[in-house]
Design an enzyme around this catalytic site. Sequence first.
Site, short mmCIF file in Angstrom:
data_model
loop_
_atom_site.label_atom_id
_atom_site.label_comp_id
_atom_site.label_asym_id
_atom_site.label_seq_id
_atom_site.Cartn_x
_atom_site.Cartn_y
_atom_site.Cartn_z
N GLU A 79 -25.69 -6.16 24.42
CA GLU A 79 -27.05 -5.52 24.88
C GLU A 79 -26.67 -4.03 24.63
O GLU A 79 -25.68 -3.43 24.93
CB GLU A 79 -27.29 -5.92 26.43
CG GLU A 79 -28.29 -4.82 26.79
CD GLU A 79 -29.11 -5.21 28.19
OE1 GLU A 79 -28.65 -6.51 28.70
OE2 GLU A 79 -30.02 -4.50 28.74
N ASP A 82 -28.77 -16.74 34.89
CA ASP A 82 -27.79 -15.72 35.15
C ASP A 82 -27.27 -15.82 36.55
O ASP A 82 -28.13 -16.11 37.40
CB ASP A 82 -28.68 -14.24 35.20
CG ASP A 82 -28.57 -13.73 33.92
OD1 ASP A 82 -27.69 -13.64 33.43
OD2 ASP A 82 -29.66 -12.68 33.59
N ASP A 111 -31.70 -12.50 35.45
CA ASP A 111 -32.12 -11.73 36.60
C ASP A 111 -32.91 -10.37 36.45
O ASP A 111 -33.21 -9.64 37.17
CB ASP A 111 -30.48 -11.48 37.17
CG ASP A 111 -29.77 -10.20 36.53
OD1 ASP A 111 -30.09 -10.10 35.21
OD2 ASP A 111 -28.66 -10.01 36.80
N SER A 112 -33.13 -10.03 35.28
CA SER A 112 -34.31 -9.37 34.91
C SER A 112 -35.59 -9.89 35.65
O SER A 112 -36.56 -8.79 36.04
CB SER A 112 -34.89 -9.28 33.50
OG SER A 112 -34.82 -10.60 32.89
N GLU A 140 -22.15 -11.32 33.19
CA GLU A 140 -21.92 -10.01 32.67
C GLU A 140 -20.68 -9.62 32.47
O GLU A 140 -19.84 -9.68 33.52
CB GLU A 140 -22.58 -9.06 33.01
CG GLU A 140 -24.12 -9.17 32.82
CD GLU A 140 -24.96 -8.05 33.42
OE1 GLU A 140 -24.51 -7.11 33.80
OE2 GLU A 140 -26.48 -8.38 33.65
N LYS A 156 -24.75 -17.56 32.47
CA LYS A 156 -24.60 -16.40 31.72
C LYS A 156 -24.20 -15.57 32.80
O LYS A 156 -24.61 -15.60 33.84
CB LYS A 156 -25.85 -15.69 31.06
CG LYS A 156 -25.58 -14.53 30.57
CD LYS A 156 -26.51 -13.94 29.42
CE LYS A 156 -27.72 -13.30 30.17
NZ LYS A 156 -27.36 -12.01 31.07
O1 KIV Z 1 -31.68 -10.58 32.80
C1 KIV Z 1 -31.99 -10.81 31.63
O2 KIV Z 1 -33.23 -11.13 31.18
C2 KIV Z 1 -31.16 -10.67 30.65
C3 KIV Z 1 -31.34 -10.50 29.23
C4 KIV Z 1 -32.36 -9.24 28.93
C5 KIV Z 1 -30.25 -10.34 28.43
O3 KIV Z 1 -29.82 -10.46 30.94
#
Ligand code: KIV
Length: 259
Positions: A184, A87, A48-49, A117, A115
């Site tokens: 992280e 994510d 989600d980056s 969090e 993934k």
């Molecule tokens: O969203 C993302 O890219 C991440 C990584 C930086 C671990 O969660």
Amino acid sequence: MDKQPKITPDWIRGAKARGEKIAALTAYDYPTARLLDEAGVPLILVGDSVGMVVLGYPDTTQVTLAEMRHHVLAVARAKPQALVVADLPYHTYETVQDAVDHARVLTEAGAEAIKLEGGVEVVPEIKALRRAGVPVMGHIGMLPQHVREEGGYKMKGKSDPEKERLLQDARAIEQAGAFALVVELVEPEFAREITAAVNIPTIGIGSGDHCAGKIMVTHDLVGAFPWFRPKFALAKADVGSIIRKAAEDYVRQVKQTAN
Ligand code: KIV
């Protein structure tokens, strides 16, 4: 170049025992996914980056499930040998049912694992996803989806209560059935302790060199988001300057062309 075999969650899980470090990167589009795959990256995260380095949001909290689906579809079209992990965005896994329904949107788009969090508090969601047949990667330490409550991107694992909590989180996530764990912004020496405390691979970001692998935002690696690069980023290229220069040359050339 030899094509590597299709990477599975079990392959990633086993990498730690094999002593093979995992070098993971993010991708949000088809060409980047192909390039990373050709480079032998075993795990591609549609993170989600994307909200920050592609969509122009100030942080990841505004990224929607529809946006994640769009980018997962693009990455999946590259049919990488790498494992494609996506994510679950913020507020999309607040109940067990939400987690399973929203993960399904991403797996139907081509994600091979999800993934999310959090630590002990997301164990019910991880267990439900595993029951639904979805491989899960955990994410502890600094949680970017909570950056607003936290008031910034702060290092974790400095105080004893924080360390105790991180160890509990890591063990709970492993027991819930995750195949790997992103760690992280955790103090490097403590990230090493977390790595020793679990059997699944820890994949560090901003957490030193002693995790079982590393993950980076590809834009940080190659300098494609030059306005901000985290201090811990391994800067391997300066794509921003290359694009800017190519565009300047192009503008100059077009202006100079006679009618
Ligand atoms: O969203 C993302 O890219 C991440 C990584 C930086 C671990 O969660």
